[in-house]
Design a protein around this motif. Structure first.
Motif, short mmCIF file in Angstrom:
data_model
loop_
_atom_site.label_atom_id
_atom_site.label_comp_id
_atom_site.label_asym_id
_atom_site.label_seq_id
_atom_site.Cartn_x
_atom_site.Cartn_y
_atom_site.Cartn_z
N LYS A 47 3.50 4.36 25.38
CA LYS A 47 5.22 4.38 25.95
C LYS A 47 6.10 5.19 25.86
N ILE A 48 6.35 4.53 24.01
CA ILE A 48 7.31 4.60 23.79
C ILE A 48 7.70 6.35 22.79
N GLY A 49 7.06 7.15 23.15
CA GLY A 49 6.13 8.23 22.49
C GLY A 49 6.25 7.66 20.75
N GLY A 50 5.54 6.91 20.26
CA GLY A 50 5.88 7.02 19.56
C GLY A 50 7.19 6.58 18.82
N PHE A 51 6.59 7.08 17.01
CA PHE A 51 8.63 7.27 16.42
C PHE A 51 9.40 8.47 16.99
N ASP A 52 10.49 8.16 16.90
CA ASP A 52 11.29 9.41 16.66
C ASP A 52 11.52 10.42 15.59
N PRO A 53 10.75 11.86 16.05
CA PRO A 53 10.20 13.22 15.29
C PRO A 53 11.85 13.58 14.57
N ALA A 54 12.34 13.47 15.21
CA ALA A 54 14.07 13.20 14.55
C ALA A 54 14.40 13.09 12.32
N TYR A 55 13.54 12.03 11.90
CA TYR A 55 13.49 11.23 11.36
C TYR A 55 12.88 11.85 10.31
N PHE A 56 12.70 12.20 9.39
CA PHE A 56 11.57 12.92 8.42
C PHE A 56 11.75 11.27 6.81
N MET A 57 12.10 10.43 7.00
CA MET A 57 12.34 9.65 5.99
C MET A 57 13.36 8.68 5.80
N TYR A 58 13.43 7.34 5.67
CA TYR A 58 14.84 6.17 5.95
C TYR A 58 14.52 6.28 7.55
N VAL A 80 11.10 -0.27 20.74
CA VAL A 80 9.89 -1.22 21.07
C VAL A 80 11.15 -2.34 21.78
N LEU A 81 12.01 -2.77 21.17
CA LEU A 81 12.77 -4.47 21.87
C LEU A 81 13.10 -3.98 23.41
#
Length: 262
Positions: free
Chosen positions: A191-202, A212-213
């Motif tokens: 539903k939330i689309g997984g991880f934000d793809p704007a972050y490469f690492m960290y 999720v909260l």
């Protein structure tokens, strides 16, 4: 019993990934399980070796990417393949010593309002890892960097950030779930689309926790455990340090600098 899935995103170290996969298979006997291993174009040929390795279990799916997409995008690569009730996000340096995944999935689904959880992780020597945390703030992140050198007020703030001022021997709500071992309701994750793809690492795991909260509560579930080698490289690379600063800036712009509610 819950349908479960898991994903490991690897960038190198074939032997370590194999050890993680074998421990997961050994302690996850349910047939209704699939383990995705996504290789982020490892420079040491880890992906090719994994693809050629016969783990003797059809539940293992090896996916080799043509380029390094980063941690979050690597995990998102399997998002549309998931048909489980609970999905596990795992580091390649995780080792199971008990049937953590099925039991933890059942606990998560049975806990009203719970959307995500992490177990108690330990170093290979058995020492506790203080990974459950409160919502990051600039002050808490600064204190975390300075506490080892200056102690005092910085140590107190770091203990608060890593929740060492709480009784964590029983399930406890948290606001920062470590990306090294996450259990999340699959419907919420999708539903939330997984991880934000704007972050490469960290800090992509801190960002995911905040998303999720909005859908439910996040927990430390210390009745479950695993070993986490935690290969934390020193921040000596100027490029990585810059990447960390950029990711932190993106996080605070998105979620603000205020403290959380836990």
């Amino acid at each position: 019993m819950a349908k479960i899935s898991a994903c490991i995103v690897a960038y190198c170290d074939y032997e370590e990934v194999c050890a993680a996969v074998r421990s997961i298979l050994h302690y996850t006997q349910t047939a209704d399980f699939v383990l995705y291993v996504v290789d982020n174009a490892s420079p040491d040929g880890c992906g090719r070796q994994l693809a050629e390795t016969d783990f003797g279990d059809a539940r293992v799916k090896i996916l080799c990417l043509p380029e390094n997409l980063g941690f979050g995008k690597g995990h998102n690569f399997v998002l549309d393949k998931l048909h489980s009730d609970v999905h596990f996000i795992l580091n390649p340096d995780i080792l199971l010593t008990q049937d953590t995944l099925p039991a933890m999935a059942d606990w998560l689904l049975a806990t009203p309002g719970a959307a995500m959880a992490t177990p108690q992780l330990r170093y290979p020597d058995g020492k506790l890892q203080h990974l459950p945390r409160r919502k990051p703030t600039p002050w808490l992140l600064l204190a975390r960097q300075l506490a080892p050198r200056f102690d005092g007020v910085f140590r107190k703030a770091d203990d608060h950030y890593t929740m060492q001022d709480e009784d964590l021997t029983r399930p406890h709500k948290i606001e920062f779930c470590t990306g090294s071992f996450m259990a999340v309701r699959t419907e919420v994750y999708k539903k939330i689309g997984g991880f934000d793809p704007a972050y490469f690492m960290y800090v992509e795991d801190a960002d995911l926790t905040q998303k999720v909260l909005r859908e439910g509560t996040v927990w430390l579930a210390p009745q479950f455990g695993a070993i986490h080698a935690w290969h934390r490289a020193p921040m000596r690379d100027a490029g990585k340090f810059k990447m960390q600063l950029v990711s932190m800036g993106r996080y605070f712009k998105k979620w603000g600098c205020g403290k959380g509610k836990v």
